[in-house]
Design a protein around this motif. Structure first.
Motif, PDB file in Angstrom:
ATOM      1  N   ASN A 280       0.851  -1.194   0.000  1.00  0.00           N
ATOM      2  CA  ASN A 280       0.000   0.000   0.000  1.00  0.00           C
ATOM      3  C   ASN A 280       0.890   1.248   0.000  1.00  0.00           C
ATOM      4  O   ASN A 280       1.434   1.634   1.029  1.00  0.00           O
ATOM      5  N   SER A 282       0.264   4.224   0.025  1.00  0.00           N
ATOM      6  CA  SER A 282      -0.103   5.338   0.900  1.00  0.00           C
ATOM      7  C   SER A 282       0.312   5.104   2.351  1.00  0.00           C
ATOM      8  O   SER A 282       0.102   5.954   3.206  1.00  0.00           O
ATOM      9  N   ARG A 283       0.940   3.942   2.625  1.00  0.00           N
ATOM     10  CA  ARG A 283       1.443   3.706   3.982  1.00  0.00           C
ATOM     11  C   ARG A 283       2.919   4.093   4.146  1.00  0.00           C
ATOM     12  O   ARG A 283       3.484   3.937   5.232  1.00  0.00           O
TER      13      ARG A 283
HETATM   14  C1  NAG Z   1      -4.016   1.842   2.097  1.00  0.00           C
HETATM   15  O1  NAG Z   1      -3.798   2.565   3.284  1.00  0.00           O
HETATM   16  C2  NAG Z   1      -4.721   3.621   3.451  1.00  0.00           C
HETATM   17  C3  NAG Z   1      -4.243   4.461   4.626  1.00  0.00           C
HETATM   18  O2  NAG Z   1      -4.135   3.659   5.768  1.00  0.00           O
HETATM   19  C4  NAG Z   1      -6.097   3.025   3.635  1.00  0.00           C
HETATM   20  O3  NAG Z   1      -7.043   4.074   3.793  1.00  0.00           O
HETATM   21  C5  NAG Z   1      -6.449   2.203   2.410  1.00  0.00           C
HETATM   22  O4  NAG Z   1      -7.671   1.536   2.613  1.00  0.00           O
HETATM   23  C6  NAG Z   1      -5.366   1.175   2.128  1.00  0.00           C
HETATM   24  N1  NAG Z   1      -5.610   0.563   0.849  1.00  0.00           N
HETATM   25  C7  NAG Z   1      -5.781  -0.736   0.703  1.00  0.00           C
HETATM   26  C8  NAG Z   1      -5.990  -1.217  -0.685  1.00  0.00           C
HETATM   27  O5  NAG Z   1      -5.738  -1.496   1.652  1.00  0.00           O
END
Ligand code: NAG
Ligand code: NAG
Ligand code: NAG
Length: 439
Positions: A280, A282-283
């Motif tokens: 992910n 965004s992490r």
């Molecule tokens: C990725 O991480 C973000 C932030 O924690 C979260 O909102 C999102 O659901 C995650 N995406 C997936 C595909 O798990």
């Protein structure tokens, strides 16, 4: 009487120091390369494009009848960095065949060539994953004619099917990446590769489906300042700046993700993170607490390469001990649960790579790397060796052997389903005893 006693001691020592389980498969005094003709080879020697004494093998991988062997371009005269030999060659020291061919191994041809390759990986979809560091030289003399780029080959057609250049943000001025781990999900397209930046202290993730990469940084990627001293084959040296290096992936868990286990090289500690986090992007800025530290594996526990079987047994090289170690992920990570499965003070000097093939054979290469770097090899001696043994033979009668009845503490607490859930590979389990009591 006296001489018999001495003989017994001698035999005993011999038994302790020679490989017991690993069978020798290849052994080279010096590497050689296959050229289209003898005259082409003589010309290469004459022009300095071939200097076999500069070639050190560092990585292996097995696919069907091929054993791949990588040779970094640390010095001049390496005609090809990605090579293979027939697995069942009729000689013990077969010359290396450039893969897919010599032109595709041209130093400095960034678009079409490979400059320097370290560890490589064959995935379930018959693809060979290769990271080209784009470099020539080693340490302070390193030049970067090309950027870091992921190359993926289709082994069935011997064609390159993907080339992806890392973004400038994926590396920094100190970056050195040798290790690679690859995870394939439900489809061949759903694949991720993980690259450990040993000197730049990062973990680069590449998504095959999205053809994109991103980079994690974490203090667990850094070296332990007390663990940078090495003595191998009587040579003492310091690799004090070497961070995150060897990696292995657990089998897929019920949730579809795996655990990436890793260690910095200057360290004796194991760390872990779920690929749910790594996949992910965004992490990247927000995952500090999703990385876990486990225990130390014990003294002389430096390791550079590792692999995990489909049953969750991790094998790794123990470079200070001329040995291969194992850990079964069903057990907690601590010295009593880690075993040396084989060792040899002569033939396993610097076991540089470990792999498990589809027939569940463990393969090990040793290459005397510190001697090559610090003193030079004696080419009258055997310097590079490849061994193999069935995984079951390696772990038999060790703590890594998989026992049928295993009882874990309080499993239902985490919704343990013994039929489908590989409970000990659950990140919550491994984190509990070892990580923070505040979690
Ligand atoms: C990725 O991480 C973000 C932030 O924690 C979260 O909102 C999102 O659901 C995650 N995406 C997936 C595909 O798990
Ligand atoms: C992947 O990205 C690279 C940029 O590094 C680009 O050259 C290549 O064409 C892309 N491949 C695919 C299949 O999208
Ligand atoms: C290899 O052995 C030969 C014969 O003993 C000797 O002349 C030569 O110097 C040796 N080469 C190296 C590199 O040690």
């Amino acid at each position: 009487m006296c001489s018999i006693w001495i003989l017994l001691v001698y035999l005993n020592l011999d038994a302790v120091t020679a490989t017991q389980k690993l069978q020798k498969h290849f052994e080279w005094k010096i590497l050689d390369f296959v050229y289209p003709s003898e005259s082409a080879k003589l010309k290469a020697i004459f022009t300095g494009r071939l200097k076999p004494e500069n070639a050190l093998p560092v990585g292996i991988e097995i696919w069907q009848e091929k054993m791949f062997v990588t040779v970094p371009r640390w010095r001049e005269g390496i005609p090809s960095t990605l090579n293979y030999v027939p697995l069942h060659a009729t000689v013990k020291d077969p010359p290396l065949i450039p893969y897919p061919d010599m032109e595709s191994n041209e130093l400095g041809d960034c678009r079409n060539g490979l400059s320097t390759v370290y560890r490589i990986h064959v995935d379930e979809c018959d693809r060979l994953w290769v990271l080209d560091t784009g470099t020539f030289g080693i340490e302070k003399t390193t030049q970067n004619p090309c950027p870091y780029a992921v190359n993926v080959f289709d082994l069935r057609t011997d064609r390159r099917i993907r080339r992806y250049e890392f973004r400038p943000e994926d590396t920094n001025s100190r970056t050195f990446i040798a290790n690679i781990a690859v995870e394939v999900g439900r489809t061949c397209d759903d694949a991720y590769a993980y690259f450990s930046d040993e000197l730049g202290y990062g973990l680069v993730v590449y998504s095959y489906a999205d053809n994109k990469s991103w980079r994690f940084e974490h203090s667990y990627f850094m070296p332990d300042p007390l663990k940078g001293d090495f003595t191998i084959n009587g040579r003492n040296f310091q690799w004090g700046e070497e961070g995150i290096f060897g990696m292995s992936l657990s089998p897929a868990r019920k949730n579809g993700f795996r655990i990436l286990y890793f260690s910095p090289l200057a360290s004796e500690r194991e760390f872990a993170v779920s690929t749910e986090i790594l996949r992910n992007s965004s992490r990247v800025e927000d995952s500090y607490h999703d990385f876990y530290h486990l225990e130390e594996r014990g003294p002389n526990g430096h390791t550079t390469a590792r692999v995990m079987t489909a049953n969750g047994v991790q094998f790794f090289n123990l470079i200070d001990r001329n040995a291969i170690g194992c850990w079964n992920t069903r057990n907690s990570y601590e010295p009593k649960n880690i075993a040396v499965v084989d060792e040899d003070v002569e033939q396993l000097i610097f076991p540089c790579d470990v792999k498990v093939d589809r027939d569940n054979l463990l393969w090990v290469m040793s290459d005397k790397m510190p001697d090559f770097l610090l003193g030079g090899l004696d080419y009258n001696d055997t310097n590079f060796r490849v061994f193999f043994a069935p995984v079951d033979v390696m772990i038999k009668d060790t703590v890594c052997e998989t026992k049928k009845a295993v009882v874990y503490p309080n499993p239902l607490q985490f919704g343990y389903d013994p039929l489908v859930h590989n409970y000990p590979n659950d990140i919550r389990y491994i984190s509990r005893p070892f990580f923070s009591p505040y979690l």
